[in-house]
Write a protein that holds these residues in place. Sequence first.
Motif, PDB file in Angstrom:
ATOM      1  N   THR A  87       0.689  -1.093  -0.057  1.00  0.00           N
ATOM      2  CA  THR A  87       0.149  -0.022   0.008  1.00  0.00           C
ATOM      3  C   THR A  87       0.892   1.209  -0.069  1.00  0.00           C
ATOM      4  O   THR A  87       2.030   1.141  -0.115  1.00  0.00           O
ATOM      5  CB  THR A  87      -1.115   0.077   1.426  1.00  0.00           C
ATOM      6  OG1 THR A  87      -1.864   1.028   1.291  1.00  0.00           O
ATOM      7  CG2 THR A  87      -0.386   0.238   2.673  1.00  0.00           C
ATOM      8  N   THR A  88       0.402   2.448   0.160  1.00  0.00           N
ATOM      9  CA  THR A  88       0.929   3.870   0.039  1.00  0.00           C
ATOM     10  C   THR A  88       1.399   4.183   1.384  1.00  0.00           C
ATOM     11  O   THR A  88       0.598   3.896   2.566  1.00  0.00           O
ATOM     12  CB  THR A  88       0.274   4.734  -0.593  1.00  0.00           C
ATOM     13  OG1 THR A  88      -0.857   4.896  -0.138  1.00  0.00           O
ATOM     14  CG2 THR A  88      -0.251   4.203  -2.196  1.00  0.00           C
ATOM     15  N   ASP A  89       2.359   5.123   1.308  1.00  0.00           N
ATOM     16  CA  ASP A  89       2.829   5.690   2.413  1.00  0.00           C
ATOM     17  C   ASP A  89       1.636   6.519   3.078  1.00  0.00           C
ATOM     18  O   ASP A  89       1.285   6.646   4.357  1.00  0.00           O
ATOM     19  CB  ASP A  89       3.949   6.707   2.455  1.00  0.00           C
ATOM     20  CG  ASP A  89       5.166   5.877   2.145  1.00  0.00           C
ATOM     21  OD1 ASP A  89       5.230   4.697   2.468  1.00  0.00           O
ATOM     22  OD2 ASP A  89       6.226   6.449   1.642  1.00  0.00           O
ATOM     23  N   ASP A  90       0.693   7.176   2.169  1.00  0.00           N
ATOM     24  CA  ASP A  90      -0.243   7.927   2.695  1.00  0.00           C
ATOM     25  C   ASP A  90      -1.442   7.286   3.428  1.00  0.00           C
ATOM     26  O   ASP A  90      -1.936   7.714   4.511  1.00  0.00           O
ATOM     27  CB  ASP A  90      -0.897   8.743   1.611  1.00  0.00           C
ATOM     28  CG  ASP A  90      -2.175   9.632   1.782  1.00  0.00           C
ATOM     29  OD1 ASP A  90      -1.823  10.575   2.662  1.00  0.00           O
ATOM     30  OD2 ASP A  90      -3.153   9.445   1.359  1.00  0.00           O
ATOM     31  N   VAL A  91      -1.646   6.019   2.811  1.00  0.00           N
ATOM     32  CA  VAL A  91      -2.583   4.927   3.670  1.00  0.00           C
ATOM     33  C   VAL A  91      -2.004   4.658   4.842  1.00  0.00           C
ATOM     34  O   VAL A  91      -2.831   4.425   5.970  1.00  0.00           O
ATOM     35  CB  VAL A  91      -2.937   3.763   2.940  1.00  0.00           C
ATOM     36  CG1 VAL A  91      -3.418   2.857   3.572  1.00  0.00           C
ATOM     37  CG2 VAL A  91      -3.440   4.136   1.518  1.00  0.00           C
ATOM     38  N   CYS A  92      -0.720   4.446   5.204  1.00  0.00           N
ATOM     39  CA  CYS A  92      -0.114   4.095   6.339  1.00  0.00           C
ATOM     40  C   CYS A  92      -0.338   5.189   7.401  1.00  0.00           C
ATOM     41  O   CYS A  92      -0.523   4.732   8.597  1.00  0.00           O
ATOM     42  CB  CYS A  92       1.229   3.793   6.183  1.00  0.00           C
ATOM     43  SG  CYS A  92       1.581   2.141   5.311  1.00  0.00           S
ATOM     44  N   GLU A  93      -0.110   6.561   6.981  1.00  0.00           N
ATOM     45  CA  GLU A  93      -0.156   7.661   7.769  1.00  0.00           C
ATOM     46  C   GLU A  93      -1.596   7.688   8.386  1.00  0.00           C
ATOM     47  O   GLU A  93      -1.759   8.068   9.629  1.00  0.00           O
ATOM     48  CB  GLU A  93       0.194   8.655   7.244  1.00  0.00           C
ATOM     49  CG  GLU A  93       1.773   8.913   6.864  1.00  0.00           C
ATOM     50  CD  GLU A  93       2.508   8.843   8.128  1.00  0.00           C
ATOM     51  OE1 GLU A  93       2.097   9.558   9.234  1.00  0.00           O
ATOM     52  OE2 GLU A  93       3.769   8.374   8.199  1.00  0.00           O
ATOM     53  N   LYS A  94      -2.443   7.450   7.474  1.00  0.00           N
ATOM     54  CA  LYS A  94      -4.184   7.563   7.659  1.00  0.00           C
ATOM     55  C   LYS A  94      -4.282   6.617   8.962  1.00  0.00           C
ATOM     56  O   LYS A  94      -5.095   6.572   9.853  1.00  0.00           O
ATOM     57  CB  LYS A  94      -4.917   7.572   6.640  1.00  0.00           C
ATOM     58  CG  LYS A  94      -4.817   8.794   5.787  1.00  0.00           C
ATOM     59  CD  LYS A  94      -5.655   8.707   4.544  1.00  0.00           C
ATOM     60  CE  LYS A  94      -5.543   9.955   3.695  1.00  0.00           C
ATOM     61  NZ  LYS A  94      -6.513   9.932   2.396  1.00  0.00           N
ATOM     62  N   ILE A  95      -3.793   5.342   8.655  1.00  0.00           N
ATOM     63  CA  ILE A  95      -4.107   4.348   9.744  1.00  0.00           C
ATOM     64  C   ILE A  95      -3.455   4.421  11.089  1.00  0.00           C
ATOM     65  O   ILE A  95      -4.099   4.223  12.078  1.00  0.00           O
ATOM     66  CB  ILE A  95      -3.585   2.722   9.076  1.00  0.00           C
ATOM     67  CG1 ILE A  95      -4.355   2.590   7.973  1.00  0.00           C
ATOM     68  CG2 ILE A  95      -3.617   2.033  10.165  1.00  0.00           C
ATOM     69  CD1 ILE A  95      -3.755   1.254   7.304  1.00  0.00           C
ATOM     70  N   ILE A  96      -2.345   5.092  11.007  1.00  0.00           N
ATOM     71  CA  ILE A  96      -1.587   5.185  12.126  1.00  0.00           C
ATOM     72  C   ILE A  96      -2.650   6.412  13.061  1.00  0.00           C
ATOM     73  O   ILE A  96      -2.624   6.359  14.308  1.00  0.00           O
ATOM     74  CB  ILE A  96      -0.454   6.115  12.049  1.00  0.00           C
ATOM     75  CG1 ILE A  96       0.844   4.992  11.624  1.00  0.00           C
ATOM     76  CG2 ILE A  96       0.495   6.620  13.277  1.00  0.00           C
ATOM     77  CD1 ILE A  96       2.032   5.469  11.107  1.00  0.00           C
ATOM     78  N   GLU A  97      -3.159   7.591  12.186  1.00  0.00           N
ATOM     79  CA  GLU A  97      -3.825   8.548  12.891  1.00  0.00           C
ATOM     80  C   GLU A  97      -5.063   7.910  13.679  1.00  0.00           C
ATOM     81  O   GLU A  97      -5.720   8.520  14.502  1.00  0.00           O
ATOM     82  CB  GLU A  97      -3.992   9.717  11.830  1.00  0.00           C
ATOM     83  CG  GLU A  97      -2.840  10.458  11.727  1.00  0.00           C
ATOM     84  CD  GLU A  97      -2.084  11.088  12.656  1.00  0.00           C
ATOM     85  OE1 GLU A  97      -2.895  11.708  13.561  1.00  0.00           O
ATOM     86  OE2 GLU A  97      -0.820  10.851  12.834  1.00  0.00           O
ATOM     87  N   MET A  98      -5.694   7.153  12.441  1.00  0.00           N
ATOM     88  CA  MET A  98      -6.910   6.491  13.043  1.00  0.00           C
ATOM     89  C   MET A  98      -6.675   5.595  14.304  1.00  0.00           C
ATOM     90  O   MET A  98      -7.509   5.575  15.225  1.00  0.00           O
ATOM     91  CB  MET A  98      -7.248   5.394  12.025  1.00  0.00           C
ATOM     92  CG  MET A  98      -8.749   4.889  12.024  1.00  0.00           C
ATOM     93  SD  MET A  98      -9.193   3.581  10.693  1.00  0.00           S
ATOM     94  CE  MET A  98      -8.403   4.493   9.396  1.00  0.00           C
ATOM     95  N   ALA A  99      -5.730   5.077  14.619  1.00  0.00           N
ATOM     96  CA  ALA A  99      -5.246   4.315  15.781  1.00  0.00           C
ATOM     97  C   ALA A  99      -4.929   4.923  17.177  1.00  0.00           C
ATOM     98  O   ALA A  99      -5.096   4.533  18.187  1.00  0.00           O
ATOM     99  CB  ALA A  99      -4.311   3.026  15.401  1.00  0.00           C
TER     100      ALA A  99
END
Length: 236
Positions: A87-99
């Motif tokens: 997946t992309t870095d952007d998706v990873c960042e959004k999951i981190i912020e979500m958690a």
Amino acid sequence: MKGKAQRSRVKLGVPLLIIVCSLFFFAGLFLSPLLFHFQDFGEVGRRRLLQESASKEFGKSGEPFLHSIPFQILSWRPRIVYFPNFTTDDVCEKIIEMAKPKLEASKLALREGESAENTKGTRTSSGAFISASEDKSGILGLLEKKIAKVTMIPRSHGEAFNILRYEVRQKYDSHYDAFDPAEYGNVQSQRIASFLLYLSNVEAGGETMYPFEVKYGIHQHLVDNFHGMKDVEEVN
């Protein structure tokens, strides 16, 4: 002598006739398609044939576009497959912020005779469980679809995403992702596969190691740059 010569010519004539007929047969078989191919249909006719060929459907992939997911087999025993740039870095960042707002100390399933006190150093990370249905952005739903595609395991068989954070010197000791009923008793579900998606990159540490690989002479680490089931880890 003349009778013998005539019989000899007759004997030779039959095989020769068969050979000649065979040559004409094969010539017609192979030359007729070529002659048809080079027949002049005119410029308009040629263009129409190309358009018709381009518009034909040769089956559907089940997705709106062809989508290949590259992979590398790291080990057969145990079976470990690596999906680079899953997946992309952007998706990873959004999951981190979500958690982040939901993180709490990671829990540990206990065997008979174990307690939170005598196992407190086994798992020191923090984490949160988030299901795709809770995520209004749809990011986790798309990840579930992609995971189901590469693992060939239906989405309905998966757990909620377990998003984990490991800070400096935090760890999780060697363990199984499935529970032996003889040690843990009856459990509601058992994992048949685990998918690790690394959400961040670090200069050192953060790898996952499979100790039984050493026995088979492979000793392959899955490093933190593995952008690529449900154990989703943020490594800090």
